[in-house]
Design a protein around this motif. Sequence first.
Motif, PDB file in Angstrom:
ATOM      1  N   GLU A   4       0.870  -0.933   0.007  1.00  0.00           N
ATOM      2  CA  GLU A   4       0.031   0.034   0.034  1.00  0.00           C
ATOM      3  C   GLU A   4       0.816   1.176  -0.011  1.00  0.00           C
ATOM      4  O   GLU A   4       0.683   2.136  -0.733  1.00  0.00           O
ATOM      5  CB  GLU A   4      -0.921   0.134   1.238  1.00  0.00           C
ATOM      6  N   SER A   5       2.018   1.399   0.741  1.00  0.00           N
ATOM      7  CA  SER A   5       2.970   2.601   0.858  1.00  0.00           C
ATOM      8  C   SER A   5       3.366   2.625  -0.531  1.00  0.00           C
ATOM      9  O   SER A   5       3.664   3.730  -0.828  1.00  0.00           O
ATOM     10  CB  SER A   5       3.929   2.295   1.911  1.00  0.00           C
ATOM     11  N   ASP A   6       3.773   1.430  -1.145  1.00  0.00           N
ATOM     12  CA  ASP A   6       4.616   1.693  -2.425  1.00  0.00           C
ATOM     13  C   ASP A   6       3.652   2.264  -3.356  1.00  0.00           C
ATOM     14  O   ASP A   6       3.883   3.215  -4.278  1.00  0.00           O
ATOM     15  CB  ASP A   6       4.954   0.106  -3.077  1.00  0.00           C
ATOM     16  N   LEU A   7       2.443   1.863  -3.363  1.00  0.00           N
ATOM     17  CA  LEU A   7       1.373   2.446  -4.454  1.00  0.00           C
ATOM     18  C   LEU A   7       1.039   3.952  -4.333  1.00  0.00           C
ATOM     19  O   LEU A   7       1.003   4.923  -5.115  1.00  0.00           O
ATOM     20  CB  LEU A   7      -0.208   1.655  -4.165  1.00  0.00           C
ATOM     21  N   PHE A   8       1.261   4.157  -2.794  1.00  0.00           N
ATOM     22  CA  PHE A   8       0.795   5.558  -2.145  1.00  0.00           C
ATOM     23  C   PHE A   8       2.039   6.646  -2.692  1.00  0.00           C
ATOM     24  O   PHE A   8       1.606   7.536  -3.468  1.00  0.00           O
ATOM     25  CB  PHE A   8       0.636   5.633  -0.666  1.00  0.00           C
ATOM     26  N   ILE A   9       3.232   6.056  -2.776  1.00  0.00           N
ATOM     27  CA  ILE A   9       4.231   6.807  -3.317  1.00  0.00           C
ATOM     28  C   ILE A   9       4.245   7.073  -4.636  1.00  0.00           C
ATOM     29  O   ILE A   9       4.645   8.281  -5.123  1.00  0.00           O
ATOM     30  CB  ILE A   9       5.592   6.337  -2.731  1.00  0.00           C
ATOM     31  N   ARG A  10       3.932   5.914  -5.430  1.00  0.00           N
ATOM     32  CA  ARG A  10       3.917   6.123  -6.767  1.00  0.00           C
ATOM     33  C   ARG A  10       3.011   7.017  -7.339  1.00  0.00           C
ATOM     34  O   ARG A  10       2.929   7.696  -8.185  1.00  0.00           O
ATOM     35  CB  ARG A  10       3.785   4.614  -7.539  1.00  0.00           C
ATOM     36  N   VAL A  11       1.744   6.962  -6.744  1.00  0.00           N
ATOM     37  CA  VAL A  11       0.637   7.807  -6.979  1.00  0.00           C
ATOM     38  C   VAL A  11       0.971   9.386  -6.945  1.00  0.00           C
ATOM     39  O   VAL A  11       0.816  10.230  -7.424  1.00  0.00           O
ATOM     40  CB  VAL A  11      -0.633   7.428  -6.214  1.00  0.00           C
ATOM     41  N   LYS A  12       1.584   9.513  -5.612  1.00  0.00           N
ATOM     42  CA  LYS A  12       2.066  11.148  -5.072  1.00  0.00           C
ATOM     43  C   LYS A  12       3.092  11.422  -6.285  1.00  0.00           C
ATOM     44  O   LYS A  12       3.123  12.541  -6.846  1.00  0.00           O
ATOM     45  CB  LYS A  12       2.537  10.920  -3.900  1.00  0.00           C
ATOM     46  N   LYS A  13       4.178  10.508  -6.796  1.00  0.00           N
ATOM     47  CA  LYS A  13       5.152  10.899  -7.629  1.00  0.00           C
ATOM     48  C   LYS A  13       4.334  11.172  -9.118  1.00  0.00           C
ATOM     49  O   LYS A  13       4.910  12.012  -9.732  1.00  0.00           O
ATOM     50  CB  LYS A  13       6.275   9.897  -8.059  1.00  0.00           C
ATOM     51  N   ALA A  14       3.136  10.612  -9.317  1.00  0.00           N
ATOM     52  CA  ALA A  14       2.691  10.757 -10.710  1.00  0.00           C
ATOM     53  C   ALA A  14       1.794  12.162 -10.696  1.00  0.00           C
ATOM     54  O   ALA A  14       1.183  12.595 -11.727  1.00  0.00           O
ATOM     55  CB  ALA A  14       1.628   9.492 -11.038  1.00  0.00           C
ATOM     56  N   GLY A  15       1.895  13.001  -9.422  1.00  0.00           N
ATOM     57  CA  GLY A  15       1.332  14.096  -9.639  1.00  0.00           C
ATOM     58  C   GLY A  15      -0.139  14.163  -8.861  1.00  0.00           C
ATOM     59  O   GLY A  15      -1.000  15.395  -8.925  1.00  0.00           O
ATOM     60  N   TYR A  16      -0.633  13.039  -8.521  1.00  0.00           N
ATOM     61  CA  TYR A  16      -2.070  13.004  -7.789  1.00  0.00           C
ATOM     62  C   TYR A  16      -1.909  13.309  -6.271  1.00  0.00           C
ATOM     63  O   TYR A  16      -0.965  13.407  -5.841  1.00  0.00           O
ATOM     64  CB  TYR A  16      -2.666  11.670  -8.107  1.00  0.00           C
ATOM     65  N   ASP A  17      -2.973  13.922  -5.874  1.00  0.00           N
ATOM     66  CA  ASP A  17      -3.137  14.092  -4.569  1.00  0.00           C
ATOM     67  C   ASP A  17      -3.725  13.065  -3.858  1.00  0.00           C
ATOM     68  O   ASP A  17      -4.519  12.313  -4.574  1.00  0.00           O
ATOM     69  CB  ASP A  17      -4.303  15.469  -4.540  1.00  0.00           C
ATOM     70  N   ILE A  18      -3.488  13.116  -2.589  1.00  0.00           N
ATOM     71  CA  ILE A  18      -3.956  11.913  -1.806  1.00  0.00           C
ATOM     72  C   ILE A  18      -4.733  12.283  -0.792  1.00  0.00           C
ATOM     73  O   ILE A  18      -4.354  13.403   0.112  1.00  0.00           O
ATOM     74  CB  ILE A  18      -2.816  11.031  -1.127  1.00  0.00           C
ATOM     75  N   ILE A  19      -5.958  12.049  -0.646  1.00  0.00           N
ATOM     76  CA  ILE A  19      -6.844  12.203   0.415  1.00  0.00           C
ATOM     77  C   ILE A  19      -7.198  11.339   1.524  1.00  0.00           C
ATOM     78  O   ILE A  19      -7.330  10.170   1.030  1.00  0.00           O
ATOM     79  CB  ILE A  19      -8.145  13.003  -0.158  1.00  0.00           C
ATOM     80  N   SER A  20      -7.021  11.627   2.709  1.00  0.00           N
ATOM     81  CA  SER A  20      -7.233  10.494   3.599  1.00  0.00           C
ATOM     82  C   SER A  20      -8.518  11.116   4.693  1.00  0.00           C
ATOM     83  O   SER A  20      -8.655  12.133   4.709  1.00  0.00           O
ATOM     84  CB  SER A  20      -6.135  10.175   4.451  1.00  0.00           C
ATOM     85  N   THR A  21      -8.873  10.439   5.521  1.00  0.00           N
ATOM     86  CA  THR A  21      -9.952  10.545   6.499  1.00  0.00           C
ATOM     87  C   THR A  21      -9.526   9.612   7.766  1.00  0.00           C
ATOM     88  O   THR A  21      -9.251   8.611   7.911  1.00  0.00           O
ATOM     89  CB  THR A  21     -11.287  10.314   5.969  1.00  0.00           C
ATOM     90  N   THR A  22     -10.033  10.241   8.915  1.00  0.00           N
ATOM     91  CA  THR A  22     -10.032   9.342  10.058  1.00  0.00           C
ATOM     92  C   THR A  22     -11.384   8.870  10.550  1.00  0.00           C
ATOM     93  O   THR A  22     -11.358   8.037  11.342  1.00  0.00           O
ATOM     94  CB  THR A  22      -9.650  10.353  11.150  1.00  0.00           C
ATOM     95  N   ARG A  23     -12.198   8.946   9.757  1.00  0.00           N
ATOM     96  CA  ARG A  23     -13.597   8.332   9.785  1.00  0.00           C
ATOM     97  C   ARG A  23     -13.741   6.915   9.263  1.00  0.00           C
ATOM     98  O   ARG A  23     -14.986   6.131   9.398  1.00  0.00           O
ATOM     99  CB  ARG A  23     -14.755   9.314   9.146  1.00  0.00           C
ATOM    100  N   THR A  24     -12.715   6.291   8.581  1.00  0.00           N
ATOM    101  CA  THR A  24     -12.767   4.883   8.294  1.00  0.00           C
ATOM    102  C   THR A  24     -11.718   4.156   8.698  1.00  0.00           C
ATOM    103  O   THR A  24     -10.876   4.802   9.579  1.00  0.00           O
ATOM    104  CB  THR A  24     -12.642   4.829   6.799  1.00  0.00           C
ATOM    105  N   GLN A  25     -11.887   2.863   9.180  1.00  0.00           N
ATOM    106  CA  GLN A  25     -11.178   2.012   9.487  1.00  0.00           C
ATOM    107  C   GLN A  25     -10.873   0.778   8.606  1.00  0.00           C
ATOM    108  O   GLN A  25     -11.964   0.428   7.927  1.00  0.00           O
ATOM    109  CB  GLN A  25     -11.659   1.349  10.907  1.00  0.00           C
ATOM    110  N   CYS A  26      -9.672   0.264   8.761  1.00  0.00           N
ATOM    111  CA  CYS A  26      -9.564  -0.801   7.705  1.00  0.00           C
ATOM    112  C   CYS A  26      -8.843  -1.995   8.660  1.00  0.00           C
ATOM    113  O   CYS A  26      -8.022  -1.780   9.462  1.00  0.00           O
ATOM    114  CB  CYS A  26      -8.249  -0.489   6.712  1.00  0.00           C
ATOM    115  N   TRP A  27      -9.309  -3.191   8.488  1.00  0.00           N
ATOM    116  CA  TRP A  27      -8.707  -4.387   9.353  1.00  0.00           C
ATOM    117  C   TRP A  27      -8.115  -5.465   8.216  1.00  0.00           C
ATOM    118  O   TRP A  27      -8.620  -5.825   7.303  1.00  0.00           O
ATOM    119  CB  TRP A  27      -9.965  -5.069   9.952  1.00  0.00           C
ATOM    120  N   HIS A  28      -6.930  -5.548   8.172  1.00  0.00           N
ATOM    121  CA  HIS A  28      -5.974  -6.399   7.682  1.00  0.00           C
ATOM    122  C   HIS A  28      -6.121  -7.823   8.430  1.00  0.00           C
ATOM    123  O   HIS A  28      -5.421  -8.195   9.337  1.00  0.00           O
ATOM    124  CB  HIS A  28      -4.589  -6.084   7.273  1.00  0.00           C
ATOM    125  N   GLU A  29      -7.073  -8.561   7.863  1.00  0.00           N
ATOM    126  CA  GLU A  29      -7.396 -10.015   8.647  1.00  0.00           C
ATOM    127  C   GLU A  29      -6.119 -10.842   8.759  1.00  0.00           C
ATOM    128  O   GLU A  29      -5.930 -11.515   9.796  1.00  0.00           O
ATOM    129  CB  GLU A  29      -8.454 -10.696   7.924  1.00  0.00           C
TER     130      GLU A  29
END
Length: 112
Positions: A4-29
């Motif tokens: 996920e971190s690799d994908l985030f870095i590549r998207v950011k390098k491509a010039g896209y904005d990343i938006i996050s929220t604290t209202r969601t939760q993710c569980w990696h089972e």
Amino acid sequence: METESDLFIRVKKAGYDIISTTRTQCWHEHIYLSAAARLPSNHAVYYTARNYFYLIKKHGNGANFRYGLFKSAKVAARNIARFFVYEKNFVKINLMMKGYYNGIFLMNLKKD
């Protein structure tokens, strides 16, 4: 291999904005053995250690690598104590050290 971190870095390098929220939760089972104990699985221990250096090698520089070595030594010491005291689990200590070793010495990556 992607994290996920690799994908985030590549998207950011491509010039896209990343938006996050604290209202969601993710569980990696697959990461935790149980929700109550919050103890990581063997796979999670290995890949967390290995992928730390995977990301530094792929997206970082020499200064990042040196900092990563210092930081991982502190994290490793804390985790060794945790795995020993709470779990009495030498397998996880071995997998963590193997992950660091493989990430530092065995992964030869080309930068994007």
